[in-house]
Design a protein around this motif. Structure first.
Motif, short mmCIF file in Angstrom:
data_model
loop_
_atom_site.label_atom_id
_atom_site.label_comp_id
_atom_site.label_asym_id
_atom_site.label_seq_id
_atom_site.Cartn_x
_atom_site.Cartn_y
_atom_site.Cartn_z
N ILE A 167 4.77 -31.56 -28.38
CA ILE A 167 4.49 -30.89 -27.10
C ILE A 167 4.33 -31.98 -26.04
N GLY A 168 5.09 -31.87 -24.96
CA GLY A 168 5.05 -32.87 -23.88
C GLY A 168 6.20 -33.84 -24.03
N GLY B 172 7.27 -36.34 -21.80
CA GLY B 172 7.22 -37.37 -20.77
C GLY B 172 7.35 -38.76 -21.35
N LYS C 180 13.70 -31.36 -18.81
CA LYS C 180 13.09 -32.60 -19.28
C LYS C 180 13.18 -32.71 -20.81
N CYS D 92 1.58 -34.78 -26.76
CA CYS D 92 1.90 -35.88 -25.83
C CYS D 92 1.79 -35.38 -24.39
N MET E 160 -4.52 -27.38 -26.82
CA MET E 160 -3.32 -27.43 -27.66
C MET E 160 -3.68 -27.78 -29.11
N LYS F 293 -4.22 -40.24 -27.24
CA LYS F 293 -5.54 -40.47 -26.68
C LYS F 293 -5.59 -39.96 -25.25
N GLN G 283 -3.24 -46.63 -31.60
CA GLN G 283 -2.28 -47.38 -32.41
C GLN G 283 -2.59 -48.87 -32.50
#
Ligand SMILES: NC(=O)c1ccc[n+]([C@@H]2O[C@H](COP(=O)([O-])OP(=O)(O)OC[C@H]3O[C@@H](n4cnc5c(N)ncnc54)[C@H](O)[C@@H]3O)[C@@H](O)[C@H]2O)c1
Length: 332
Positions: free
Chosen positions: A6-7, A9, A36, A69, A78, A93, A121
């Motif tokens: 999800i996301g 970008g 996108k 994301c 979410m 994060k 990470q």
């Protein structure tokens, strides 16, 4: 195992690179903008079903794991939607941006058969692993850390969520320096008090949160950490983490750790992926570990409570205004 994102970008690029590298089965991706999502798939030469509604994606694609994301303020809702469907979550994060969101995720996690992990990470880089080992072996007295980065007006204006407390949850600490703060907590243990200040030095009128922060953290062990972070630097200067132990002082700068004499103690060799330098190239190792944990039943080390420790310290910093704020993270 079926994977979804999800996301679509900036950071989703790294997640797709890692998913490809590890040969994971990406079945679906979701963004508010179909264009996108489609462009992201095209750029990476992969196919997956595109959704613009994340709940519909979770219900129809039924992934085993979803990578979240999206902007900070959406992580909690979410994550909860996935946990309620027993779908494992790997969330970028910060895990969330308020105590209320944290409590809601914990409640959902309690009733879920799924597992949730968070992307810090940089814990997987050899330099940081070495500093943590040295802190344990030699006895840590404390850390000085600096995050001197550069983010201009365009960076904040390029999305509708950065630079705004309601959607980002905070500035340089909640977004950029949270990684380094997490490392300091990981190396030094349980924080018991925070004193510090935040200011907006260079983007007054553009952002409603801090671009600069300084803080002093006291730990249960007696160790201390001094921390400076800014997005008002002239360029993205590498993060500095200087660990003083009872025997020596070790400084991580860029890809290396040096001892007090200036000799190199360790170099990051894990170079096979894949992100902007200043993010740290640890995503491959973290994502691999997360999926290994799911397969083996081993506990993933950066769960919801572990990831919320750094958020707790940041929220305490925002309350501090130069006064000492005591913390009790024992009940997280
Ligand atoms: N671990 C790291 O080093 C690292 C680096 C960069 C970003 N991040 C984190 O990744 C997350 C995303 O950051 P980014 O820079 O990629 O942001 P971005 O703005 O570039 O991308 C976010 C995407 O989410 C989409 N989105 C927003 N709401 C949505 C919704 N309800 N449903 C579907 N899609 C939605 C947006 O359309 C956008 O495409 C943030 O939490 C950020 O802190 C982590």
């Amino acid at each position: 195992m079926k994977t979804a994102i999800i996301g679509c970008g900036a950071i989703a690029n790294t997640h797709i690179d890692v998913i490809k590298h590890l040969g994971l089965n990406l079945v679906a991706i979701c963004d508010l903008s179909e264009d996108k999502a489609s462009a992201l798939l095209g750029k990476h030469g992969v196919t997956a079903t595109i959704y613009t509604d994340y709940e519909k994606m979770l219900d129809e694609a039924k992934p085993d794991v979803v990578h979240i994301c999206t902007p900070h303020w959406e992580h909690a809702k979410m994550s909860i939607a996935a946990l309620e469907r027993n779908i494992n979550v790997l969330c970028e994060k910060p895990v969330c941006i308020s105590p209320e969101q944290y409590a809601a995720i914990k409640a959902a996690e309690k009733h879920s058969a799924a597992v949730m992990g968070v992307c810090f990470q940089n814990r997987y880089l050899e330099t940081n692993e070495k500093l943590r080992a040295l802190a344990a072996e030699e006895g840590a007295k404390g850390i000085f850390a600096a995050v001197p980065w550069s983010r201009d007006e365009n960076y904040y204006l390029s999305t509708d969520w950065r630079g705004r407390k309601a959607t980002e949850g905070g500035g340089v600490m909640m977004n950029q320096a949270i990684h380094t703060l997490d490392l300091a907590l990981w190396m030094l243990g349980n924080p018991v008090a925070v004193t510090g200040t935040v200011t907006n030095n260079h983007l007054v009128g553009t952002i409603d949160e801090e671009d600069t922060a300084e803080l002093y953290i006291e730990f249960e062990s007696g160790a201390k950490a001094n921390f400076y972070a800014t997005t008002a630097a002239v360029s993205d200067t590498p993060v500095i983490i200087s660990l003083t132990t009872k025997s020596d002082r070790y400084t991580a700068f860029g890809n290396k750790v040096f001892d007090r004499a200036g000799d190199t103690v360790v170099v990051n060799e894990k170079t096979d992926i894949i992100a902007k330098d200043y993010w740290g190239n640890g995503h491959l190792h973290l994502v691999r570990d997360f999926y290994d944990c799911l397969k083996s039943g081993r506990k993933f080390p950066i769960g919801v409570s572990e990831a919320y420790r750094a958020v707790s310290v940041i929220l305490a910093l925002y309350r501090s205004c130069g006064k000492r704020v005591e913390l009790d993270l024992s009940k997280l």
